[in-house]
Enzyme design. Structure first.
Site, PDB file in Angstrom:
ATOM      1  N   ASP A  31       0.871  -1.179   0.000  1.00 23.04           N
ATOM      2  CA  ASP A  31       0.000   0.000   0.000  1.00 23.04           C
ATOM      3  C   ASP A  31       0.910   1.231   0.000  1.00 23.04           C
ATOM      4  OD1 ASP A  31      -1.614   2.153   0.699  1.00 23.04           O
ATOM      5  OD2 ASP A  31      -2.873   0.955   2.056  1.00 23.04           O
ATOM      6  N   HIS A  32       0.917   1.945  -1.101  1.00 24.95           N
ATOM      7  CA  HIS A  32       1.887   3.039  -1.260  1.00 24.95           C
ATOM      8  C   HIS A  32       1.569   4.232  -0.351  1.00 24.95           C
ATOM      9  CE1 HIS A  32       5.280   4.896  -2.880  1.00 24.95           C
ATOM     10  NE2 HIS A  32       5.013   4.882  -4.168  1.00 24.95           N
TER      11      HIS A  32
END
Ligand code: CAO
Length: 546
Positions: free
Chosen positions: A518-519
């Site tokens: 999850d950036h």
């Protein structure tokens, strides 16, 4: 004495040949200074033209669709006291309210009131036309020609305008109703019979009589309808969903803006209008879209999306050959919804790497066979060590997206392929267990998953997931982050490859790793550091002991 003035189009900047899209008054209407009388729209802006002063509209000199430029004659207006008095007389035409008129003769001209029925006019060749929008709500003050409802057939969209200004008393239709000419739409109290809020006299005392009246100022103002008059108004049954309409009230907007909003799938009720009287403009709709796109939803707790996805067309596959239709297994239905939400709400990045597991495999195969030491047990152990060194990969984002939640435990989920669909049982405290224990637990959990015997608790509490397809094949894939976790490791099939050792190519067993993260939480650098660390740990399992 009344004088006649013309409202001409003032300087409106760079615009010329601007289209008249709404006419908000009709001849005989009494208007206040600054009250909007027309709406013009170019491809760049929607402009409302206000009356320069109070008066009575004599004639509207343009019609919808006309193109106007600076100096164009729009409306003639009678201004002055006499014009106002005439206007007041003109509206005193309806139901008598004897008790009130007897006691207050000086307000007779404006004390008469009646709630009128607004019916659907002739709409050409159409019948049974569905209501798709209700643009007003009970209590709304509306202008003549203001759109009340939108009707839509497969051929046309029509807006039904108000025949005159007034206050909406009750609405007799709801979204989805089908209408025909002559159907009752709403009950309207004509505006001319109601004083502007700022000019309403204070409530009259119970024992009030005409003797108390100051006759010099009583004539100047229209009066609000009294209780006796209100009781005369026909009362329609309230449609069941009226409250919902009232609370989710759409702001006023020109048909063009409404069409624009509909094309973008924007619910106008959620757009804050910045135009006169809260009218939503095209820019407001664009601003709403921009905000929704840039803000998104920071947390994992997405409840609703501002835009509806276009519906997929229904396909009749039997047209192309024989088919069989079966129900989707329950697990697939549940996991499908979860995966879809994760896919749409988590900004994914996948980092690829390879680990040299030549020595690891040699060690694994050299072990006695009482407990089968699987590759997955080594992967679990290596991931647990890497997570202890880089705890951001097992953190979670708070639902409001404002905080990071770090976990003191290392529970890791393992994706298991079962006949009914994908399940992810969780191995607890991986960091505290040795390889033999982990291998045994993995065997037990995957057997339980395939037999449908997992307890709900065994599917909860994970802070990272591993999805191993190595037993099946493949060189790489992009696993979906199992939110609210922030990372998942995909493992593909190990293969012998020629690897340059500085002097020569040597055959090495290389294991493909695919880390999706999850950036919002994990930076690209951390993603690459994590797979590098994992590759080092798997390349030399003595490091797992450090
Ligand atoms: N490379 C090469 N060989 C591999 C391998 C890899 N990465 N991983 C496993 N293998 C080998 C094993 O060594 C085993 O061979 P042997 O029998 O000769 O020892 C064989 O492949 C079968 O392994 P396995 O898949 O049954 O066992 P596992 O412990 O590796 O995996 C489990 C267990 C539960 C992860 C697996 O059965 C499974 O369900 N995998 C599918 C997971 C999945 O569907 N993920 C997708 C999620 S996203 O849709």
């Amino acid at each position: 004495m009344a004088t006649i003035e013309e409202i001409v189009l003032p300087d409106i900047g760079d615009f010329a040949n601007v289209e008249v899209i709404e006419i908000l008054v009709v001849a005989g209407d009494s208007v206040q200074a600054e009250q909007s009388v027309l709406t013009l729209e170019s491809d760049k802006a929607t402009i409302e033209i206000p009356a320069p002063r109070a008066g009575v509209v004599q004639e509207v000199l343009v019609k919808i669709g006309d193109k106007v430029s600076q100096g164009a004659r729009l409306i003639t207006l009678a201004v002055g006291d006499e014009a106002q008095a005439t206007a007041l007389e003109q509206v005193a035409v309806v139901v008598e309210t004897p008790a009130v008129t007897a006691e207050l003769p000086l307000v007779t001209a404006t004390a008469k009131t009646e709630v009128i029925s607004v019916i659907l006019p002739d709409i050409g060749d159409f019948s049974d036309v569905p209501v798709v929008e209700i643009l007003i709500a009970p209590g709304d003050s509306i202008a003549a020609n203001q759109s009340l409802l939108t009707l839509e057939t497969d051929k046309a969209t029509m807006e039904v305008p108000a025949p005159q200004a007034g206050i909406v008393e009750d609405i007799a239709v709801k979204i989805g109703d089908t209408l025909n000419p002559g159907d009752l739409l709403l009950m309207l109290r004509p505006l001319e019979q109601i004083a502007p809020a700022s000019t309403l006299p204070p409530p009259l005392p119970e024992n009030f009589s005409s003797k108390d009246t100051n006759q010099n100022n009583a004539i100047s103002l229209p009066r609000a309808p009294g209780e006796a008059e209100r009781r005369q108004a026909p009362v329609l049954p309230r449609p069941a969903d009226m409250t919902a309409i009232a609370t989710g009230r759409k702001p006023h907007a020109s048909p063009t803006v409404r069409r624009f909003a509909r094309e973008l799938g924007v619910d106008l009720a959620r757009v804050k209008g910045s135009g006169a009287k809260g009218r939503a403009t095209k820019a407001d709709v664009q601003g709403f879209v921009k905000k929704a796109l840039t803000q998104g939803n920071a947390g994992g707790g997405v409840t609703s999306q501002p835009f509806a996805l276009p519906a997929a067309p229904e396909v009749d596959y039997s047209r192309f050959g024989a088919i069989e239709v079966v129900d989707l297994p329950r697990i697939k239905k549940l996991s499908g919804r979860h995966l879809h939400r994760c896919w749409l709400t988590v900004p994914h990045v996948t980092q690829f790497d390879q680990a040299d597991i030549t020595e690891l495999e040699a060690f694994r195969k050299s072990q006695p066979h009482e407990v089968k030491l699987t590759l997955l047990a080594f992967l679990l152990k290596a991931v647990a060590v890497a997570l202890q060194r880089m705890p951001i990969l097992k953190a979670s984002l708070s639902s409001d997206g404002e905080q990071l939640i770090f976990k003191q435990f290392t529970h890791i989920g393992v994706a298991v392929d079962t006949p009914n669909g994908l399940l992810v049982p969780v191995v607890r405290d991986v960091d505290r267990k040795n390889l033999t224990v982990l291998a045994r637990e993995l065997t037990e959990l995957s057997a339980k998953a395939r037999d449908g015997k997992l307890a709900p608790a065994e599917l909860q509490g994970g802070c990272f997931s591993i999805s191993s397809l190595g037993g099946i094949g493949g060189t790489a894939f992009t696993p979906i982050v199992n939110a609210p976790e922030v990372a998942i490791l995909g493992v593909s099939r190990a293969a012998m490859q020629p690897v340059w050792n500085g002097t020569e190519f040597v055959p090495r067993l290389m294991l493909p790793l695919s880390l999706s993260y999850d950036h919002r939480v994990v930076d690209g650098a951390d993603g690459a550091r994590f797979t590098t660390l994992l590759a080092q740990l798997l390349g030399d399992i003595r490091r797992l002991l450090l």
